[in-house]
Design a protein around this motif. Sequence first.
Motif, PDB file in Angstrom:
ATOM      1  N   TYR A  52       0.842  -1.210   0.000  1.00 40.72           N
ATOM      2  CA  TYR A  52       0.000   0.000   0.000  1.00 40.72           C
ATOM      3  C   TYR A  52       0.873   1.255   0.000  1.00 40.72           C
ATOM      4  CZ  TYR A  52      -3.900   2.995   1.506  1.00 40.72           C
ATOM      5  OH  TYR A  52      -4.855   3.970   1.595  1.00 40.72           O
ATOM      6  N   THR A  53       1.983   1.223   0.734  1.00 37.83           N
ATOM      7  CA  THR A  53       2.903   2.366   0.845  1.00 37.83           C
ATOM      8  C   THR A  53       3.416   2.814  -0.531  1.00 37.83           C
ATOM      9  OG1 THR A  53       3.618   1.313   2.897  1.00 37.83           O
ATOM     10  CG2 THR A  53       4.920   3.187   2.162  1.00 37.83           C
ATOM     11  N   ARG A  54       3.510   1.859  -1.449  1.00 42.14           N
ATOM     12  CA  ARG A  54       4.025   2.161  -2.796  1.00 42.14           C
ATOM     13  C   ARG A  54       3.203   3.251  -3.490  1.00 42.14           C
ATOM     14  NH1 ARG A  54       2.554  -0.143  -7.876  1.00 42.14           N
ATOM     15  NH2 ARG A  54       4.237   0.023  -9.414  1.00 42.14           N
ATOM     16  N   LYS A  82       0.378  -5.819   8.999  1.00 44.46           N
ATOM     17  CA  LYS A  82      -0.924  -5.308   8.549  1.00 44.46           C
ATOM     18  C   LYS A  82      -0.707  -4.293   7.431  1.00 44.46           C
ATOM     19  CE  LYS A  82      -3.480  -5.649  12.922  1.00 44.46           C
ATOM     20  NZ  LYS A  82      -4.385  -6.743  12.621  1.00 44.46           N
ATOM     21  N   SER A  83      -1.596  -4.304   6.465  1.00 46.97           N
ATOM     22  CA  SER A  83      -1.493  -3.340   5.366  1.00 46.97           C
ATOM     23  C   SER A  83      -2.354  -2.121   5.653  1.00 46.97           C
ATOM     24  CB  SER A  83      -1.936  -3.976   4.054  1.00 46.97           C
ATOM     25  OG  SER A  83      -1.930  -2.984   3.040  1.00 46.97           O
ATOM     26  N   GLY A  84      -1.851  -0.981   5.218  1.00 45.29           N
ATOM     27  CA  GLY A  84      -2.620   0.256   5.334  1.00 45.29           C
ATOM     28  C   GLY A  84      -3.938   0.215   4.571  1.00 45.29           C
ATOM     29  N   ARG A  85      -4.051  -0.749   3.683  1.00 43.36           N
ATOM     30  CA  ARG A  85      -5.326  -0.936   2.969  1.00 43.36           C
ATOM     31  C   ARG A  85      -6.447  -1.312   3.936  1.00 43.36           C
ATOM     32  NH1 ARG A  85      -2.188  -3.340  -0.782  1.00 43.36           N
ATOM     33  NH2 ARG A  85      -2.087  -2.051  -2.625  1.00 43.36           N
TER      34      ARG A  85
HETATM   35  C1  LIG Z   1      11.242  -8.193   9.137  1.00 43.61           C
HETATM   36  C2  LIG Z   1      10.410  -7.735   7.957  1.00 43.61           C
HETATM   37  C3  LIG Z   1      11.042  -7.252   6.830  1.00 43.61           C
HETATM   38  C4  LIG Z   1      10.300  -6.830   5.724  1.00 43.61           C
HETATM   39  N1  LIG Z   1      10.952  -6.355   4.628  1.00 43.61           N
HETATM   40  C5  LIG Z   1      10.245  -5.947   3.543  1.00 43.61           C
HETATM   41  C6  LIG Z   1      10.918  -5.421   2.399  1.00 43.61           C
HETATM   42  O1  LIG Z   1      12.150  -5.303   2.359  1.00 43.61           O
HETATM   43  N2  LIG Z   1      10.149  -5.028   1.325  1.00 43.61           N
HETATM   44  C7  LIG Z   1       8.776  -5.124   1.326  1.00 43.61           C
HETATM   45  O2  LIG Z   1       8.124  -4.750   0.329  1.00 43.61           O
HETATM   46  N3  LIG Z   1       8.111  -5.618   2.422  1.00 43.61           N
HETATM   47  C8  LIG Z   1       8.807  -6.019   3.519  1.00 43.61           C
HETATM   48  N4  LIG Z   1       8.144  -6.495   4.634  1.00 43.61           N
HETATM   49  C9  LIG Z   1       6.680  -6.654   4.597  1.00 43.61           C
HETATM   50  C10 LIG Z   1       5.865  -5.360   4.849  1.00 43.61           C
HETATM   51  O3  LIG Z   1       6.376  -4.621   5.930  1.00 43.61           O
HETATM   52  C11 LIG Z   1       4.385  -5.749   5.156  1.00 43.61           C
HETATM   53  O4  LIG Z   1       3.850  -6.538   4.120  1.00 43.61           O
HETATM   54  C12 LIG Z   1       3.499  -4.541   5.444  1.00 43.61           C
HETATM   55  O5  LIG Z   1       2.343  -4.989   6.120  1.00 43.61           O
HETATM   56  C13 LIG Z   1       3.066  -3.786   4.184  1.00 43.61           C
HETATM   57  O6  LIG Z   1       2.319  -2.659   4.567  1.00 43.61           O
HETATM   58  P1  LIG Z   1       1.536  -1.717   3.525  1.00 43.61           P
HETATM   59  O7  LIG Z   1       0.687  -2.607   2.647  1.00 43.61           O
HETATM   60  O8  LIG Z   1       0.714  -0.819   4.415  1.00 43.61           O
HETATM   61  O9  LIG Z   1       2.549  -0.963   2.722  1.00 43.61           O
HETATM   62  C14 LIG Z   1       8.877  -6.898   5.759  1.00 43.61           C
HETATM   63  C15 LIG Z   1       8.229  -7.360   6.918  1.00 43.61           C
HETATM   64  C16 LIG Z   1       8.987  -7.765   8.010  1.00 43.61           C
HETATM   65  C17 LIG Z   1       8.285  -8.248   9.246  1.00 43.61           C
END
Ligand SMILES: Cc1cc2nc3c(=O)[nH]c(=O)nc-3n(C[C@H](O)[C@H](O)[C@H](O)COP(=O)(O)O)c2cc1C
Length: 182
Positions: A52-54, A82-85
């Motif tokens: 979601y951050t993308r 958890k996703s921001g979605r």
């Molecule tokens: C230890 C750890 C490392 C992570 N590294 C990455 C990473 O390098 N790149 C990535 O896209 N997600 C990585 N993630 C997963 C995201 O943090 C996770 O899917 C998050 O919920 C996405 O949030 P968003 O959908 O709100 O952006 C990692 C998660 C953990 C626990």
Amino acid sequence: MKQEFKENLLSPLPVVLVGAMVKDRPNYLVIGYISPFNFGKHIFFSLYKKRYTRIGIHEKKTFSVNVPSEDLLAETNICGSKSGRDFDKSSLFDTFYGELKTAPMIRQCPINMECEATEILDYDPNEGIIGRVVKSYADPQCLTDGKLDWRKVHPIIWATGGDFNYYRLGERISQEEGKTES
Ligand SMILES: Cc1cc2nc3c(=O)[nH]c(=O)nc-3n(C[C@H](O)[C@H](O)[C@H](O)COP(=O)(O)O)c2cc1C
């Protein structure tokens, strides 16, 4: 004979919380695959396209990098699972802004960097995000004689390459003044 592995063994790395504005709200996710380069002037990290951050990074071309300390482990786990979605992660922290105005930073994290996204590389299903570090911030209680002292930061260190656990930073084993200039 050495044991061979297919995956990356360059590890451990500090986990960070990358922040971006998505739909006018700060959103934070955990990033483990991250590195400074160009003598620290830029930061590079790996972002899965469905994050979601993308959306915010592509739209605003800015993001923040926040280093959580151990006492933020619970919040870090939420940001990494958890996703921001589906969940409003902005309520987990107090947010502040620097020069860029669109790179939300986490007040509770002892170290913050605001970055301008300068290049996005397509490594389907991931992207390589390159950002110029515009300004960095550190809590005064993490300094010794005006310099950042990592022993006071208590970062969460993440081991990749099959381990995937969190560790603490160990003791300092050198007395040298750090020299990073080219
Ligand atoms: C230890 C750890 C490392 C992570 N590294 C990455 C990473 O390098 N790149 C990535 O896209 N997600 C990585 N993630 C997963 C995201 O943090 C996770 O899917 C998050 O919920 C996405 O949030 P968003 O959908 O709100 O952006 C990692 C998660 C953990 C626990």
